[in-house]
Design a protein around this motif. Structure first.
Motif, PDB file in Angstrom:
ATOM      1  N   MET A   1      29.896 -10.201   6.149  1.00 16.49           N
ATOM      2  CA  MET A   1      28.891 -10.651   7.083  1.00 16.49           C
ATOM      3  C   MET A   1      27.520 -10.481   6.433  1.00 16.49           C
ATOM      4  O   MET A   1      27.262  -9.503   5.759  1.00 16.49           O
ATOM      5  CB  MET A   1      28.965  -9.842   8.377  1.00 16.49           C
ATOM      6  CG  MET A   1      27.925 -10.285   9.370  1.00 16.49           C
ATOM      7  SD  MET A   1      27.585  -9.114  10.679  1.00 16.49           S
ATOM      8  CE  MET A   1      28.762  -9.506  11.891  1.00 16.49           C
ATOM      9  N   ASP A   2      26.656 -11.428   6.653  1.00 14.57           N
ATOM     10  CA  ASP A   2      25.291 -11.346   6.141  1.00 14.57           C
ATOM     11  C   ASP A   2      24.418 -10.665   7.180  1.00 14.57           C
ATOM     12  O   ASP A   2      24.104 -11.244   8.219  1.00 14.57           O
ATOM     13  CB  ASP A   2      24.746 -12.746   5.850  1.00 14.57           C
ATOM     14  CG  ASP A   2      25.468 -13.400   4.698  1.00 14.57           C
ATOM     15  OD1 ASP A   2      25.862 -12.682   3.775  1.00 14.57           O
ATOM     16  OD2 ASP A   2      25.639 -14.626   4.730  1.00 14.57           O
ATOM     17  N   LEU A   3      24.032  -9.448   6.904  1.00 16.20           N
ATOM     18  CA  LEU A   3      23.192  -8.689   7.819  1.00 16.20           C
ATOM     19  C   LEU A   3      21.737  -8.862   7.416  1.00 16.20           C
ATOM     20  O   LEU A   3      21.358  -8.519   6.295  1.00 16.20           O
ATOM     21  CB  LEU A   3      23.581  -7.216   7.783  1.00 16.20           C
ATOM     22  CG  LEU A   3      22.822  -6.306   8.717  1.00 16.20           C
ATOM     23  CD1 LEU A   3      23.147  -6.652  10.177  1.00 16.20           C
ATOM     24  CD2 LEU A   3      23.185  -4.862   8.446  1.00 16.20           C
ATOM     25  N   PRO A   4      20.902  -9.397   8.297  1.00 16.13           N
ATOM     26  CA  PRO A   4      19.494  -9.565   7.954  1.00 16.13           C
ATOM     27  C   PRO A   4      18.782  -8.214   7.872  1.00 16.13           C
ATOM     28  O   PRO A   4      19.019  -7.326   8.682  1.00 16.13           O
ATOM     29  CB  PRO A   4      18.924 -10.387   9.110  1.00 16.13           C
ATOM     30  CG  PRO A   4      20.041 -10.688  10.025  1.00 16.13           C
ATOM     31  CD  PRO A   4      21.235  -9.918   9.604  1.00 16.13           C
ATOM     32  N   VAL A   5      17.935  -8.068   6.875  1.00 12.51           N
ATOM     33  CA  VAL A   5      17.168  -6.846   6.675  1.00 12.51           C
ATOM     34  C   VAL A   5      15.720  -7.231   6.429  1.00 12.51           C
ATOM     35  O   VAL A   5      15.440  -8.111   5.612  1.00 12.51           O
ATOM     36  CB  VAL A   5      17.697  -6.046   5.453  1.00 12.51           C
ATOM     37  CG1 VAL A   5      16.808  -4.851   5.162  1.00 12.51           C
ATOM     38  CG2 VAL A   5      19.131  -5.620   5.668  1.00 12.51           C
ATOM     39  N   TRP A   6      14.815  -6.579   7.137  1.00 14.61           N
ATOM     40  CA  TRP A   6      13.389  -6.719   6.848  1.00 14.61           C
ATOM     41  C   TRP A   6      12.846  -5.309   6.720  1.00 14.61           C
ATOM     42  O   TRP A   6      12.791  -4.557   7.693  1.00 14.61           O
ATOM     43  CB  TRP A   6      12.682  -7.486   7.953  1.00 14.61           C
ATOM     44  CG  TRP A   6      11.257  -7.864   7.637  1.00 14.61           C
ATOM     45  CD1 TRP A   6      10.539  -7.533   6.526  1.00 14.61           C
ATOM     46  CD2 TRP A   6      10.393  -8.638   8.452  1.00 14.61           C
ATOM     47  NE1 TRP A   6       9.275  -8.057   6.606  1.00 14.61           N
ATOM     48  CE2 TRP A   6       9.157  -8.754   7.777  1.00 14.61           C
ATOM     49  CE3 TRP A   6      10.529  -9.251   9.694  1.00 14.61           C
ATOM     50  CZ2 TRP A   6       8.080  -9.446   8.295  1.00 14.61           C
ATOM     51  CZ3 TRP A   6       9.458  -9.942  10.207  1.00 14.61           C
ATOM     52  CH2 TRP A   6       8.249 -10.048   9.508  1.00 14.61           C
ATOM     53  N   ALA A   7      12.456  -4.940   5.532  1.00 14.34           N
ATOM     54  CA  ALA A   7      11.930  -3.610   5.255  1.00 14.34           C
ATOM     55  C   ALA A   7      10.415  -3.679   5.113  1.00 14.34           C
ATOM     56  O   ALA A   7       9.865  -4.689   4.662  1.00 14.34           O
ATOM     57  CB  ALA A   7      12.553  -3.057   3.979  1.00 14.34           C
ATOM     58  N   PHE A   8       9.759  -2.594   5.488  1.00 10.56           N
ATOM     59  CA  PHE A   8       8.305  -2.496   5.429  1.00 10.56           C
ATOM     60  C   PHE A   8       7.945  -1.216   4.682  1.00 10.56           C
ATOM     61  O   PHE A   8       8.575  -0.175   4.889  1.00 10.56           O
ATOM     62  CB  PHE A   8       7.724  -2.433   6.849  1.00 10.56           C
ATOM     63  CG  PHE A   8       8.115  -3.597   7.699  1.00 10.56           C
ATOM     64  CD1 PHE A   8       7.346  -4.739   7.728  1.00 10.56           C
ATOM     65  CD2 PHE A   8       9.270  -3.551   8.465  1.00 10.56           C
ATOM     66  CE1 PHE A   8       7.708  -5.818   8.520  1.00 10.56           C
ATOM     67  CE2 PHE A   8       9.651  -4.627   9.251  1.00 10.56           C
ATOM     68  CZ  PHE A   8       8.857  -5.763   9.280  1.00 10.56           C
ATOM     69  N   HIS A   9       6.911  -1.296   3.831  1.00 11.36           N
ATOM     70  CA  HIS A   9       6.547  -0.128   3.045  1.00 11.36           C
ATOM     71  C   HIS A   9       5.068  -0.191   2.689  1.00 11.36           C
ATOM     72  O   HIS A   9       4.548  -1.269   2.407  1.00 11.36           O
ATOM     73  CB  HIS A   9       7.365  -0.090   1.750  1.00 11.36           C
ATOM     74  CG  HIS A   9       7.692   1.283   1.314  1.00 11.36           C
ATOM     75  ND1 HIS A   9       8.974   1.766   1.272  1.00 11.36           N
ATOM     76  CD2 HIS A   9       6.902   2.303   0.910  1.00 11.36           C
ATOM     77  CE1 HIS A   9       8.956   3.018   0.850  1.00 11.36           C
ATOM     78  NE2 HIS A   9       7.707   3.360   0.629  1.00 11.36           N
ATOM     79  N   GLY A  10       4.411   0.949   2.705  1.00 14.16           N
ATOM     80  CA  GLY A  10       3.038   1.039   2.221  1.00 14.16           C
ATOM     81  C   GLY A  10       3.031   1.265   0.721  1.00 14.16           C
ATOM     82  O   GLY A  10       3.824   2.043   0.207  1.00 14.16           O
ATOM     83  N   ASP A  11       2.147   0.571   0.027  1.00 13.32           N
ATOM     84  CA  ASP A  11       2.142   0.705  -1.434  1.00 13.32           C
ATOM     85  C   ASP A  11       1.593   2.043  -1.924  1.00 13.32           C
ATOM     86  O   ASP A  11       1.745   2.388  -3.088  1.00 13.32           O
ATOM     87  CB  ASP A  11       1.397  -0.461  -2.090  1.00 13.32           C
ATOM     88  CG  ASP A  11      -0.113  -0.420  -1.904  1.00 13.32           C
ATOM     89  OD1 ASP A  11      -0.604   0.340  -1.042  1.00 13.32           O
ATOM     90  OD2 ASP A  11      -0.807  -1.174  -2.612  1.00 13.32           O
ATOM     91  N   ARG A  12       1.012   2.818  -1.031  1.00  8.87           N
ATOM     92  CA  ARG A  12       0.499   4.150  -1.403  1.00  8.87           C
ATOM     93  C   ARG A  12       1.284   5.272  -0.715  1.00  8.87           C
ATOM     94  O   ARG A  12       0.775   6.374  -0.533  1.00  8.87           O
ATOM     95  CB  ARG A  12      -0.981   4.254  -1.061  1.00  8.87           C
ATOM     96  CG  ARG A  12      -1.821   3.324  -1.899  1.00  8.87           C
ATOM     97  CD  ARG A  12      -3.269   3.469  -1.601  1.00  8.87           C
ATOM     98  NE  ARG A  12      -3.994   2.481  -2.374  1.00  8.87           N
ATOM     99  CZ  ARG A  12      -5.161   2.703  -2.911  1.00  8.87           C
ATOM    100  NH1 ARG A  12      -5.740   3.864  -2.755  1.00  8.87           N
ATOM    101  NH2 ARG A  12      -5.757   1.762  -3.590  1.00  8.87           N
ATOM    102  N   ASP A  13       2.512   4.972  -0.352  1.00 11.54           N
ATOM    103  CA  ASP A  13       3.368   5.960   0.309  1.00 11.54           C
ATOM    104  C   ASP A  13       3.653   7.107  -0.659  1.00 11.54           C
ATOM    105  O   ASP A  13       4.207   6.892  -1.738  1.00 11.54           O
ATOM    106  CB  ASP A  13       4.671   5.287   0.749  1.00 11.54           C
ATOM    107  CG  ASP A  13       5.520   6.156   1.655  1.00 11.54           C
ATOM    108  OD1 ASP A  13       5.393   7.394   1.593  1.00 11.54           O
ATOM    109  OD2 ASP A  13       6.307   5.595   2.420  1.00 11.54           O
ATOM    110  N   ASP A  14       3.255   8.330  -0.271  1.00  9.25           N
ATOM    111  CA  ASP A  14       3.515   9.485  -1.128  1.00  9.25           C
ATOM    112  C   ASP A  14       4.649  10.354  -0.585  1.00  9.25           C
ATOM    113  O   ASP A  14       4.912  11.440  -1.091  1.00  9.25           O
ATOM    114  CB  ASP A  14       2.250  10.312  -1.326  1.00  9.25           C
ATOM    115  CG  ASP A  14       1.677  10.854  -0.023  1.00  9.25           C
ATOM    116  OD1 ASP A  14       2.210  10.539   1.055  1.00  9.25           O
ATOM    117  OD2 ASP A  14       0.675  11.596  -0.082  1.00  9.25           O
TER     118      ASP A  14
END
Length: 78
Positions: A1-14
């Protein structure tokens, strides 16, 4: 099954390195998952959820997702 994924991330995540999200997206694509999306927020740390939840496109995308329709046969109805 193709499970949709949308990930979010900050480019300065420490707290969690952004490379983890890039690696996850690459791995999903490498396994044949065509429905992966990644949004990187510039100049943002670990709190990627605020801009993600503020974006109406997220809710439109969520509402577009559907399970594949199943074919029911007489054998299944027993």
């Amino acid at each position: 099954m193709d499970l949709p994924v949308w990930a979010f991330h900050g480019d300065r995540d420490d707290v969690v390195a952004p490379e983890g999200s890039f690696a996850m997206a690459r791995a999903i694509r490498a396994c044949g998952g065509p429905k992966v999306r990644l949004t990187i927020y510039p100049d943002l740390g670990h709190n990627a959820w605020d801009p993600a939840y503020d974006d109406p496109a997220l809710y439109a995308w969520l509402l577009e997702q559907k399970l594949p329709s199943a074919t029911i046969t007489n054998k299944d109805k027993k």
